[in-house]
Write a protein that holds these residues in place. Structure first.
Motif, PDB file in Angstrom:
ATOM      1  N   LEU A 159       0.817  -1.215   0.000  1.00  0.00           N
ATOM      2  CA  LEU A 159       0.000   0.000   0.000  1.00  0.00           C
ATOM      3  C   LEU A 159       0.851   1.266   0.000  1.00  0.00           C
ATOM      4  CD1 LEU A 159      -2.861  -0.760   2.570  1.00  0.00           C
ATOM      5  CD2 LEU A 159      -3.069  -0.545   0.088  1.00  0.00           C
ATOM      6  N   PHE A 160       2.072   1.162   0.496  1.00  0.00           N
ATOM      7  CA  PHE A 160       2.917   2.350   0.619  1.00  0.00           C
ATOM      8  C   PHE A 160       3.910   2.471  -0.538  1.00  0.00           C
ATOM      9  CE2 PHE A 160       1.541   1.092   4.880  1.00  0.00           C
ATOM     10  CZ  PHE A 160       0.811   2.226   5.210  1.00  0.00           C
ATOM     11  N   THR A 161       3.758   1.625  -1.566  1.00  0.00           N
ATOM     12  CA  THR A 161       4.592   1.723  -2.758  1.00  0.00           C
ATOM     13  C   THR A 161       3.768   2.340  -3.878  1.00  0.00           C
ATOM     14  OG1 THR A 161       4.056  -0.480  -3.661  1.00  0.00           O
ATOM     15  CG2 THR A 161       5.804  -0.346  -2.016  1.00  0.00           C
ATOM     16  N   GLN A 162       4.398   3.186  -4.674  1.00  0.00           N
ATOM     17  CA  GLN A 162       3.723   3.936  -5.734  1.00  0.00           C
ATOM     18  C   GLN A 162       2.424   4.558  -5.221  1.00  0.00           C
ATOM     19  OE1 GLN A 162       3.212   2.499  -9.701  1.00  0.00           O
ATOM     20  NE2 GLN A 162       5.369   2.023  -9.973  1.00  0.00           N
ATOM     21  N   GLY A 202      -1.530  13.619  -5.920  1.00  0.00           N
ATOM     22  CA  GLY A 202      -1.402  13.313  -7.337  1.00  0.00           C
ATOM     23  C   GLY A 202      -0.415  12.222  -7.672  1.00  0.00           C
ATOM     24  N   LYS A 203       0.276  11.695  -6.665  1.00  0.00           N
ATOM     25  CA  LYS A 203       1.233  10.619  -6.908  1.00  0.00           C
ATOM     26  C   LYS A 203       0.527   9.444  -7.588  1.00  0.00           C
ATOM     27  CE  LYS A 203       4.963   8.019  -6.337  1.00  0.00           C
ATOM     28  NZ  LYS A 203       6.102   8.170  -7.237  1.00  0.00           N
ATOM     29  N   GLN A 204       1.010   9.039  -8.756  1.00  0.00           N
ATOM     30  CA  GLN A 204       0.429   7.961  -9.564  1.00  0.00           C
ATOM     31  C   GLN A 204      -1.062   8.179  -9.851  1.00  0.00           C
ATOM     32  OE1 GLN A 204       4.078   6.835  -9.672  1.00  0.00           O
ATOM     33  NE2 GLN A 204       2.592   5.819 -10.969  1.00  0.00           N
ATOM     34  N   GLY A 205      -1.508   9.430  -9.817  1.00  0.00           N
ATOM     35  CA  GLY A 205      -2.911   9.700 -10.100  1.00  0.00           C
ATOM     36  C   GLY A 205      -3.831   9.537  -8.904  1.00  0.00           C
ATOM     37  N   ILE A 206      -3.265   9.440  -7.698  1.00  0.00           N
ATOM     38  CA  ILE A 206      -4.072   9.341  -6.475  1.00  0.00           C
ATOM     39  C   ILE A 206      -4.164  10.737  -5.864  1.00  0.00           C
ATOM     40  CG2 ILE A 206      -4.305   8.263  -4.204  1.00  0.00           C
ATOM     41  CD1 ILE A 206      -2.502   5.981  -5.272  1.00  0.00           C
TER      42      ILE A 206
END
Length: 522
Positions: free
Chosen positions: A218-221, A509-513
């Motif tokens: 969960l804490f990757t990408q 916005g990281k990876q579209g989150i």
């Protein structure tokens, strides 16, 4: 120069937050000067405008306690931070934040190697530890453990692993080799995963899962927490190591070599992730494009063939290795030679004849975990040295390889760029890295590169291929291609984001989150 500000934040609010952060870490560890200090937190290879990814400040904490205090401050002001470890994720955005005005949370000073267990083969490191750092640490102590490094060795172990990076030894699946982590959540809560959560844990670096849900992934990408410590498994030095290279004469050999590789890889005849590398990628280790072609558009076949002959390279160049006792390596190499020797024109190369060639020496080092920076010589291929990587995944299947290659090559040539790429077989999957090289001093060329990349995302998705990581500019577009069942996956990501980070302060916005307050405005 106007200071970039996060959406909805005034300069007064930013300055007030900065003043409080300076009291936590000291003024010398808060970076504010846009030219002298923050220049190093920009993306040197962006394809749009420099201002699109300009931070307002950067801060370098020394420890978890300082991170907790910083997060309390930015939560209070609702100012977003963008977390990096070493910031060397070049071709994907480097240290730059997703939007202008974010404060970069730079973990470079948290660079301790906390433990190396020689018997059981693992290390526990902080985010600022680079591949060079860990390699040198092991060498200085006479360790018989190998690291598995990314191609540019200045990258961070935690950062690369959390980006789902891959390497070149049998331990090349970095996330698979991760074991346990410590994470600071947005509210300052410190969480340890796996067996580390037990009292006086003695197995934290040995067993990945612990009791209950395994949440490391969960804490990757993602942007659900700040990773402050990670366990990573290391490979015991094998009794022997035999690297090999096969040059292939024909374009369609990509299909054949991929299909022949899969059974050898999944049955561990070839122990590491074999690579099928395009001619230009290999040639760029030794020469520049202008030495063979000074015209516009992609290099013609006649010039490519002359280059291949001069450098004794194939149209495709296949690398792999076997590891272990001599008799085992001999048996495996006999199978490998018999298998690939069936390809017309295939030629085998080894250290006794290839040593001294930059491409060979570079691959030999990577496949035994020796960090280096040779890959950056690719930047000399064209003037201006800009590049971003398009990175779709396919099955380790010959027709899929050819479909991806021809689709990307066709579009690259339409937009006036060379195809420069490589395929890496992990287990049953295949990473395809297309290095889109452009002159970063040319606005027109940057725009062409940007437009090409956007088309490739959509066309790859239409063919059923998703990307495993991407540049800041394309995170939202690629997130949109993972849309099965009315975007159920991203709805889950956003539900987790809203629960774990209600103020949306961690890497929005990281990876579209995106957090709730910015969702739909990207």
């Amino acid at each position: 120069m106007t200071k970039p500000l996060p959406q909805g934040i005034t300069l007064g609010q930013l300055n007030a937050a900065i003043a409080e952060i300076e009291k936590v870490v000291g003024k010398e560890y808060v970076y504010l000067d846009d030219i002298k200090e923050l220049r190093s937190y920009r993306d040197p290879y962006n394809t749009t405008n420099d201002a699109d990814f300009a931070p307002s400040a950067a801060v370098a904490p020394h420890n978890v306690e300082q991170i907790q205090k910083i997060l309390a401050i930015v939560n209070n002001y609702k100012i977003p931070v963008w977390t990096i470890s070493t910031g060397k994720n070049f071709a994907y955005g480097g240290p730059a934040p997703r939007k202008p005005g974010y404060i970069v949370l730079d973990l470079k000073l948290m660079n301790r190697i906390l433990e190396v267990n020689e018997k059981h083969g693992y290390a526990i490191v902080e985010p600022g530890v680079s591949y060079y750092d860990l390699y040198n640490y092991l060498q200085e102590r006479g360790s018989k453990l190998w690291i598995d490094c990314a191609a540019p060795a200045w990258g961070g172990i935690v950062g690369n692993t959390s980006e789902h990076g891959a390497g070149y030894t049998p331990y090349g699946d970095h996330l698979l080799m991760q074991c346990g982590m410590q994470v600071v959540l947005a509210d300052g809560t410190v969480v340890e995963t796996g067996m580390d959560t037990t009292a006086n844990s003695k197995t934290g670096g040995l067993y990945k899962y612990g009791q209950g849900a395994a949440i490391d992934g969960l804490f990757t990408q993602s942007n659900f927490g700040v990773i402050t410590r990670m366990g990573i498994w290391l490979m015991p030095e094998p009794p022997g190591y035999t690297p090999f290279m096969i040059t292939l004469e024909n374009e369609h050999d990509l299909e054949t070599v991929t299909d022949l590789s899969l059974p050898l890889r999944v049955n561990q005849v070839i122990h590491n992730a074999p690579m099928t590398v395009d001619l230009l990628w290999e040639a760029a280790m030794s020469v520049s494009r202008s030495q063979y072609y000074t015209g516009k558009g992609p290099m013609p076949d006649s010039h490519r063939k002359k280059m291949a002959k001069d450098l004794d390279l194939g149209i495709w160049n296949y690398y792999g290795a076997v590891y272990g006792p001599g008799p085992m390596m001999k048996n495996n190499m006999d199978v490998i030679r018999d298998t690939f020797g069936s390809i017309p024109g295939a030629k085998f190369h080894y250290d006794d004849t290839r040593k001294g060639d930059p491409g060979w020496d570079y691959r030999v080092k990577l496949m035994k975990g020796v960090p280096n920076m040779t890959e950056f010589s690719l930047l000399n291929w064209v003037g201006g040295g800009g590049h971003i990587n398009f990175s779709p995944i396919s099955a380790a299947d010959g027709k899929s390889s050819m479909n991806q290659y021809k689709m990307i090559e066709k579009r690259a040539h339409e937009y006036g760029f060379d195809y420069i790429g490589e395929f890496l077989i992990g287990w049953r999957d295949q990473h395809h890295i297309f290095m889109l090289m452009f002159n970063r001093m040319s606005p027109e060329e940057k725009k062409r590169a940007h437009d090409l990349f956007a088309i490739l995302v959509d066309e790859a998705a239409a063919l059923g291929y998703g990307e495993y990581r991407t540049h800041l500019s394309f995170m939202d577009q690629i997130a949109g291609t993972f849309s099965w069942n009315d975007n159920a996956l991203w709805d889950t990501h956003h539900a987790l984001k809203d629960e774990l980070d209600p103020n949306g302060i961690l890497s929005p916005g990281k990876q579209g989150i995106w957090p709730k307050n910015l969702r739909g405005e990207s």
